[in-house]
Design a protein around this motif. Structure first.
Motif, PDB file in Angstrom:
ATOM      1  N   UNK A 193       0.808  -1.222   0.000  1.00  0.00           N
ATOM      2  CA  UNK A 193       0.000   0.000   0.000  1.00  0.00           C
ATOM      3  C   UNK A 193       0.838   1.268   0.000  1.00  0.00           C
ATOM      4  N   UNK A 194       2.147   1.148   0.117  1.00  0.00           N
ATOM      5  CA  UNK A 194       2.981   2.345   0.277  1.00  0.00           C
ATOM      6  C   UNK A 194       3.009   3.213  -0.974  1.00  0.00           C
ATOM      7  N   UNK A 195       2.785   2.629  -2.162  1.00  0.00           N
ATOM      8  CA  UNK A 195       2.810   3.403  -3.401  1.00  0.00           C
ATOM      9  C   UNK A 195       1.430   3.913  -3.794  1.00  0.00           C
ATOM     10  N   UNK A 196       0.419   3.665  -2.942  1.00  0.00           N
ATOM     11  CA  UNK A 196      -0.948   4.048  -3.265  1.00  0.00           C
ATOM     12  C   UNK A 196      -1.345   5.332  -2.560  1.00  0.00           C
ATOM     13  N   UNK A 197      -2.314   6.036  -3.140  1.00  0.00           N
ATOM     14  CA  UNK A 197      -2.862   7.211  -2.484  1.00  0.00           C
ATOM     15  C   UNK A 197      -3.515   6.792  -1.171  1.00  0.00           C
ATOM     16  N   UNK A 198      -3.491   7.702  -0.207  1.00  0.00           N
ATOM     17  CA  UNK A 198      -4.070   7.405   1.098  1.00  0.00           C
ATOM     18  C   UNK A 198      -5.536   7.026   0.976  1.00  0.00           C
ATOM     19  N   UNK A 199      -6.248   7.665   0.061  1.00  0.00           N
ATOM     20  CA  UNK A 199      -7.672   7.383  -0.112  1.00  0.00           C
ATOM     21  C   UNK A 199      -7.942   5.976  -0.611  1.00  0.00           C
TER      22      UNK A 199
END
Length: 334
Positions: free
Chosen positions: A172-178
């Protein structure tokens, strides 16, 4: 259900003066049907340990066991340990449709011919639905999807191999927080439905708390603390774990505006991170440790004696000579 065990695993690169021990005698058990969260700062060896489990990093010493069998000796097309990487775009062929990418990972022992193709298409559709993607998207290329959708495809591709263990490396580190929350919810649902054994790697303690039954903390190639997630986060015994917790912003206990944070001791503020090519003797964390000899006189033991040797007798197997209880930390929210 299967148990994954890292038994005194070391991973070394190079030789002589240029040698780097990325993982040094790490021991960790991922119990059957449970999730173990592995946390630590960049360069601590988390991803290297994970890559060793799937054969992408050389195991210099030690063993990686799946239900008692060395994973390096397992043969056949089916790979019982599957890994989901941080960047889904780099792990998917940009010229291949996502349906074909998933189908490629299916076991080859399925029927061939027209009926076989229909079965494989149905299985791809089922896997896409399992990760909350519309099966109609099977004809799309990875570049036509968002980052969160590509990561779902990567999870579906890993599940296509019918693994006994899944390793999720900073997914999840490369994904937008949303988007992170929806991907984490999907992964949690899939893990429960399939009763998967999972090693979940992250630097985000809030995410690890949300997903994991157990937590292991890694620093400079070694596991320095491990135990049930709630116990470790509520009562950390290693100073490095406490420092990681202190770095997490708290929504429940904001610092008063008129009370500045306690000043960091000058010796710690000036301390440089250890060189992984030449780790310090004794406790590897002592040059940065707020409970070590830089701050507390009379604790030169940290400079000379390796605390890993007696870790098995301490709470949470903490690799620290001075494990003491601390007040519970504020609750973490993903």
């Amino acid at each position: 259900m299967s148990e994954l065990v890292f038994d005194q695993v070391s991973v070394r690169y190079g030789a002589r003066h240029h040698a780097l021990t990325a993982v040094d005698g790490a021991s960790l058990t991922v119990p059957s049907g449970q999730v173990v969260g592995l946390v630590g700062e960049s360069g601590s060896g988390k991803s290297t340990l994970a890559r060793a489990a799937v054969g992408l990093a050389p195991v210099s010493t030690g063993r990686i066991l799946l239900d008692g069998s060395d994973v390096r000796r397992l043969r056949g097309r089916r790979r019982p340990v599957q890994m989901v990487f941080q960047d889904p775009y780099s792990s998917l062929d940009p010229r291949m449709s996502i349906g074909d990418s998933i189908a490629e990972a299916l076991p080859r022992a399925r029927p061939r011919g027209l009926r076989g193709k229909a079965v494989r298409r149905a299985e791809v559709a089922r896997l896409l639905a399992q990760v909350n993607l519309d099966p109609e998207r099977a004809v799309l290329l990875p570049g036509q999807l968002s980052g969160g959708q590509r990561q779902r495809v990567a999870v579906a591709r890993a599940l296509a191999g019918q693994p006994q263990v899944v390793i999720a490396d900073e997914i999840t580190s490369a994904l937008d927080v949303s988007v992170q929350g929806t991907v984490l919810n999907m992964l949690s649902d899939v893990q429960r439905q399939l009763n998967l054994t999972m090693l979940f790697i992250s630097h985000n303690l809030a995410v690890v708390r949300y997903l994991s039954d157990h937590i292991a903390v890694m620093y400079l190639g070694r596991i320095v603390e491990a135990g049930p997630t709630e116990e470790v986060l509520a009562d950390p015994r290693h100073p490095y774990t406490r420092d990681l917790l202190a770095a997490v912003p708290s929504r429940t206990s904001p610092a008063p505006a008129d009370r500045p944070p306690a000043p960091e001791p000058a010796a710690l503020a000036a301390a440089e991170p250890a060189d992984p090519h030449h780790p310090p003797p004794g406790c590897r964390y002592h040059p940065r440790c707020p409970a070590g000899p830089l701050v507390h006189a009379g604790r030169d033991l940290c400079r000379t004696s390796d605390p890993a040797e007696g870790a098995g007798r301490r709470p949470h197997h903490a690799a620290c000579h001075f494990t003491t209880p601390v007040p519970p930390s504020p609750s973490l929210r993903p």
